[in-house]
Design an enzyme around this catalytic site. Structure first.
Site, mmCIF file in Angstrom:
data_model
loop_
_atom_site.group_PDB
_atom_site.id
_atom_site.type_symbol
_atom_site.label_atom_id
_atom_site.label_comp_id
_atom_site.label_asym_id
_atom_site.label_seq_id
_atom_site.Cartn_x
_atom_site.Cartn_y
_atom_site.Cartn_z
ATOM 1 N N ALA A 62 0.870 -1.174 0.000
ATOM 2 C CA ALA A 62 0.000 0.000 0.000
ATOM 3 C C ALA A 62 0.909 1.226 0.000
ATOM 4 O O ALA A 62 2.055 1.154 0.449
ATOM 5 C CB ALA A 62 -0.873 -0.008 1.240
ATOM 6 N N GLU A 111 -0.618 -9.415 -0.372
ATOM 7 C CA GLU A 111 -2.043 -9.650 -0.057
ATOM 8 C C GLU A 111 -2.885 -9.657 -1.335
ATOM 9 O O GLU A 111 -3.831 -10.431 -1.457
ATOM 10 C CB GLU A 111 -2.537 -8.590 0.937
ATOM 11 C CG GLU A 111 -1.892 -8.755 2.310
ATOM 12 C CD GLU A 111 -2.258 -7.641 3.263
ATOM 13 O OE1 GLU A 111 -1.908 -6.479 2.970
ATOM 14 O OE2 GLU A 111 -2.895 -7.910 4.293
HETATM 15 N N1 COA Z 1 4.601 3.161 -0.672
HETATM 16 C C1 COA Z 1 5.004 4.327 -1.195
HETATM 17 N N2 COA Z 1 6.110 4.454 -1.936
HETATM 18 C C2 COA Z 1 6.846 3.351 -2.122
HETATM 19 C C3 COA Z 1 6.503 2.109 -1.590
HETATM 20 C C4 COA Z 1 5.322 2.038 -0.832
HETATM 21 N N3 COA Z 1 4.879 0.900 -0.308
HETATM 22 N N4 COA Z 1 7.430 1.204 -1.947
HETATM 23 C C5 COA Z 1 8.350 1.873 -2.685
HETATM 24 N N5 COA Z 1 7.989 3.163 -2.787
HETATM 25 C C6 COA Z 1 8.683 4.212 -3.521
HETATM 26 C C7 COA Z 1 9.929 4.696 -2.760
HETATM 27 O O1 COA Z 1 9.578 5.623 -1.764
HETATM 28 C C8 COA Z 1 10.730 5.288 -3.889
HETATM 29 O O2 COA Z 1 10.173 6.553 -4.206
HETATM 30 P P1 COA Z 1 11.189 7.798 -4.522
HETATM 31 O O3 COA Z 1 11.955 7.355 -5.740
HETATM 32 O O4 COA Z 1 10.246 8.943 -4.784
HETATM 33 O O5 COA Z 1 12.052 7.939 -3.298
HETATM 34 C C9 COA Z 1 10.423 4.375 -5.068
HETATM 35 O O6 COA Z 1 9.193 3.723 -4.745
HETATM 36 C C10 COA Z 1 11.479 3.312 -5.284
HETATM 37 O O7 COA Z 1 11.653 2.593 -4.077
HETATM 38 P P2 COA Z 1 13.049 2.495 -3.284
HETATM 39 O O8 COA Z 1 12.738 2.242 -1.840
HETATM 40 O O9 COA Z 1 13.905 3.665 -3.598
HETATM 41 O O10 COA Z 1 13.652 1.177 -3.975
HETATM 42 P P3 COA Z 1 14.700 0.173 -3.330
HETATM 43 O O11 COA Z 1 15.156 -0.702 -4.439
HETATM 44 O O12 COA Z 1 15.732 0.898 -2.533
HETATM 45 O O13 COA Z 1 13.854 -0.712 -2.284
HETATM 46 C C11 COA Z 1 11.916 -1.958 -1.528
HETATM 47 C C12 COA Z 1 12.791 -1.528 -2.727
HETATM 48 C C13 COA Z 1 10.698 -2.685 -2.072
HETATM 49 C C14 COA Z 1 12.713 -2.894 -0.600
HETATM 50 C C15 COA Z 1 11.493 -0.687 -0.748
HETATM 51 O O14 COA Z 1 10.920 0.228 -1.675
HETATM 52 C C16 COA Z 1 10.480 -0.925 0.342
HETATM 53 O O15 COA Z 1 10.819 -1.438 1.407
HETATM 54 N N6 COA Z 1 9.192 -0.537 0.111
HETATM 55 C C17 COA Z 1 8.171 -0.594 1.097
HETATM 56 C C18 COA Z 1 7.703 -2.002 1.305
HETATM 57 C C19 COA Z 1 6.650 -2.055 2.385
HETATM 58 O O16 COA Z 1 6.909 -1.825 3.537
HETATM 59 N N7 COA Z 1 5.421 -2.388 1.981
HETATM 60 C C20 COA Z 1 4.326 -2.544 2.872
HETATM 61 C C21 COA Z 1 3.546 -1.302 2.938
HETATM 62 S S1 COA Z 1 2.161 -1.518 4.022
#
Ligand code: COA
Length: 252
Positions: A62, A111
């Site tokens: 999300a 999910e």
């Molecule tokens: N919600 C909002 N934005 C998200 C997101 C999420 N769930 N997951 C990734 N993004 C965004 C990042 O903020 C980033 O945006 P930016 O470029 O404007 O900074 C972009 O997507 C790319 O993600 P980034 O984190 O830079 O990539 P990464 O390769 O370093 O890491 C993940 C990838 C998937 C490990 C990491 O993005 C992450 O942990 N995401 C959240 C996962 C999560 O907790 N999901 C459950 C949500 S309830």
């Protein structure tokens, strides 16, 4: 934010928000609702394949930025609305939906895949429910569907650690039924869809309803929504989402 192509009985639906790793924001959820409602009503659609754009993510959860300031009531609405409009809707759609997991499927992304009738993954895909690291819990049926798919013990470990597993482990656990190279993912989905297309749509509809009835506990889903909303607005929640937005580790 989604792309659709309907061909020979198969609706190919791609979530197209690659720059945010296909994270589910409000607009995307409502678009998904409209798409799936249209597929349900369209007799030309017999099978649906759901995937994410790019090769990095299916759906990375999300949209954290959207709910970062939510209070308990807003948290509950988020969960209830999403469940009704998308997650439970897909589970009960009555047509097979194949999740082709082309990269990260995290939180709401996993999910979403778990609401689908069939899941396959690319070799490089990673799956997990990292919500506890944000100070919340899964709110789109994850606490209910994950134990149904991989057993309580495995689900408890994944949910409490928040750790990701790779596609190989997901296959061992039964979370996905096939793992193939990324380039072959959609052709594998097409081949499964081809098998499904040979069968009676009416029988598939009835089979989905009957299989769902085997482990449906409304009480569990309702409790999850309560527990989910209880996490919102707490200090730990604020720290968890703030840490994500500031790209640092949370300090609970
Ligand atoms: N919600 C909002 N934005 C998200 C997101 C999420 N769930 N997951 C990734 N993004 C965004 C990042 O903020 C980033 O945006 P930016 O470029 O404007 O900074 C972009 O997507 C790319 O993600 P980034 O984190 O830079 O990539 P990464 O390769 O370093 O890491 C993940 C990838 C998937 C490990 C990491 O993005 C992450 O942990 N995401 C959240 C996962 C999560 O907790 N999901 C459950 C949500 S309830």
């Amino acid at each position: 934010m989604t792309l659709v192509e309907i061909q020979d009985g198969i609706a190919w639906l791609k979530i197209n928000r690659e720059e945010k790793l296909n994270a589910l924001n409000k607009a995307l959820l409502s678009e998904l609702n409209e798409r799936f409602a249209a597929f349900k009503a369209d007799p030309n659609v017999k099978v649906i394949v759901l995937t994410g754009s790019g090769s990095k993510a299916f759906v990375a959860g999300a949209d954290i930025t959207e709910f970062s300031s939510f209070n308990k009531l807003e948290g509950r609405e988020l969960s209830q609305h999403g469940n009704e409009k998308v997650f439970n809707f897909i589970e009960k759609i009555g047509k097979p939906v194949i999740a082709a997991i082309n990269g990260y499927a995290l939180g709401g992304g996993l999910e979403l895949a778990m609401s689908c009738q069939i899941r396959i993954a690319a070799t490089h895909a990673k799956m997990g429910l990292p919500e506890v690291s944000l100070g919340i819990i899964p709110g789109y049926g994850g606490t209910q569907r994950l134990p149904q798919l991989i057993g309580k013990g495995n689900a408890m470990e994944m949910i409490l650690t928040g750790n990701m597993i790779d596609a190989k482990r997901a296959l061992e656990l039964g979370l996905v039924t096939h793992v193939v190279d990324g380039e072959e993912l959609l052709s594998k989905a097409a081949s499964i869809a081809g098998n499904l297309l040979k069968n009676s749509p009416n029988a598939l509809n009835n089979a989905i309803a009957a299989v769902n009835a085997a482990d449906q506990t409304t009480a569990g889903f309702n409790l999850e929504m309560d527990q989910f909303s209880n996490c919102f607005g707490t200090e730990e929640f604020k720290e968890g989402v703030q840490a994500f937005l500031e790209k640092r580790k949370p300090n609970f």
